[in-house]
Write a protein that holds these residues in place. Structure first.
Motif, PDB file in Angstrom:
ATOM      1  N   VAL A 159      35.066 -18.272  68.935  1.00  0.00           N
ATOM      2  CA  VAL A 159      33.655 -17.932  68.716  1.00  0.00           C
ATOM      3  C   VAL A 159      33.507 -16.894  67.603  1.00  0.00           C
ATOM      4  O   VAL A 159      32.620 -17.010  66.751  1.00  0.00           O
ATOM      5  N   ARG A 160      34.359 -15.889  67.593  1.00  0.00           N
ATOM      6  CA  ARG A 160      34.242 -14.828  66.591  1.00  0.00           C
ATOM      7  C   ARG A 160      34.358 -15.351  65.163  1.00  0.00           C
ATOM      8  O   ARG A 160      33.490 -15.064  64.338  1.00  0.00           O
ATOM      9  N   PRO A 161      35.397 -16.129  64.817  1.00  0.00           N
ATOM     10  CA  PRO A 161      35.441 -16.634  63.441  1.00  0.00           C
ATOM     11  C   PRO A 161      34.316 -17.618  63.128  1.00  0.00           C
ATOM     12  O   PRO A 161      33.841 -17.677  61.989  1.00  0.00           O
ATOM     13  N   LEU A 162      33.855 -18.371  64.133  1.00  0.00           N
ATOM     14  CA  LEU A 162      32.767 -19.320  63.889  1.00  0.00           C
ATOM     15  C   LEU A 162      31.428 -18.627  63.658  1.00  0.00           C
ATOM     16  O   LEU A 162      30.490 -19.257  63.169  1.00  0.00           O
ATOM     17  N   ILE A 163      31.323 -17.359  64.001  1.00  0.00           N
ATOM     18  CA  ILE A 163      30.110 -16.593  63.721  1.00  0.00           C
ATOM     19  C   ILE A 163      30.260 -15.766  62.454  1.00  0.00           C
ATOM     20  O   ILE A 163      29.377 -15.765  61.583  1.00  0.00           O
ATOM     21  N   ILE A 164      31.371 -15.060  62.312  1.00  0.00           N
ATOM     22  CA  ILE A 164      31.542 -14.115  61.210  1.00  0.00           C
ATOM     23  C   ILE A 164      31.658 -14.814  59.857  1.00  0.00           C
ATOM     24  O   ILE A 164      31.046 -14.379  58.877  1.00  0.00           O
ATOM     25  N   VAL A 165      32.432 -15.873  59.768  1.00  0.00           N
ATOM     26  CA  VAL A 165      32.661 -16.514  58.466  1.00  0.00           C
ATOM     27  C   VAL A 165      31.387 -17.153  57.903  1.00  0.00           C
ATOM     28  O   VAL A 165      31.072 -16.953  56.731  1.00  0.00           O
ATOM     29  N   GLY A 217      33.741 -12.072  49.526  1.00  0.00           N
ATOM     30  CA  GLY A 217      33.056 -11.932  50.809  1.00  0.00           C
ATOM     31  C   GLY A 217      33.511 -12.962  51.820  1.00  0.00           C
ATOM     32  O   GLY A 217      33.677 -12.655  53.004  1.00  0.00           O
ATOM     33  N   LEU A 218      33.713 -14.181  51.361  1.00  0.00           N
ATOM     34  CA  LEU A 218      34.197 -15.234  52.254  1.00  0.00           C
ATOM     35  C   LEU A 218      35.614 -14.927  52.739  1.00  0.00           C
ATOM     36  O   LEU A 218      35.930 -15.100  53.922  1.00  0.00           O
ATOM     37  N   TRP A 219      36.449 -14.449  51.844  1.00  0.00           N
ATOM     38  CA  TRP A 219      37.808 -14.075  52.213  1.00  0.00           C
ATOM     39  C   TRP A 219      37.793 -12.945  53.243  1.00  0.00           C
ATOM     40  O   TRP A 219      38.518 -12.982  54.244  1.00  0.00           O
ATOM     41  N   MET A 220      36.928 -11.943  53.035  1.00  0.00           N
ATOM     42  CA  MET A 220      36.837 -10.837  53.983  1.00  0.00           C
ATOM     43  C   MET A 220      36.315 -11.316  55.341  1.00  0.00           C
ATOM     44  O   MET A 220      36.758 -10.847  56.386  1.00  0.00           O
ATOM     45  N   GLY A 221      35.384 -12.274  55.328  1.00  0.00           N
ATOM     46  CA  GLY A 221      34.885 -12.841  56.573  1.00  0.00           C
ATOM     47  C   GLY A 221      35.966 -13.585  57.327  1.00  0.00           C
ATOM     48  O   GLY A 221      36.052 -13.506  58.564  1.00  0.00           O
TER      49      GLY A 221
END
Length: 107
Positions: free
Chosen positions: A47-53, A92-96
């Motif tokens: 869930v976390r990567p599916l929200i943050i990225v 920004g995408l890499w940091m996400g």
């Protein structure tokens, strides 16, 4: 002096949604390769990567809109601003991705 144009909410939304879609596709590609997750990870670790990225991608798309919103774009300045926007979007995408996958796939 330059006049500010009114904010085009539809165009801003399109660019943010496009950036979020790129982030979502990219993180889904990473997550689809996980066949057997580590049992130490939480139950809903995806869930976390599916929200943050996608949020990071949406911020990158919004940044692209606001940089193209600047009134002094002609010639080489337009090219420089587009390259800067692409660079900020990718960083920004890499940091996400790093923030989203921290503690799971990138431990």
């Amino acid at each position: 002096m330059y006049e500010l144009k009114p904010l085009d909410v539809a165009s801003l939304s399109k660019k943010a949604l496009f950036g979020a879609a790129i982030g979502l596709v990219l993180i889904c590609f990473f997550l689809s390769n996980v066949n057997h997750p580590n049992p130490d990870w939480p139950k809903f670790w995806m869930v976390r990567p599916l929200i943050i990225v996608p949020l990071a991608g949406a911020c990158g798309g919004a940044f692209y809109y606001f940089t193209n919103y600047l009134p002094f774009q002609k010639g080489w300045k337009k090219i420089a601003i587009n390259v800067l926007s692409l660079f900020v979007f990718l960083i920004g995408l890499w940091m996400g991705i790093v923030l989203g996958l921290d503690g799971t796939l990138w431990n």
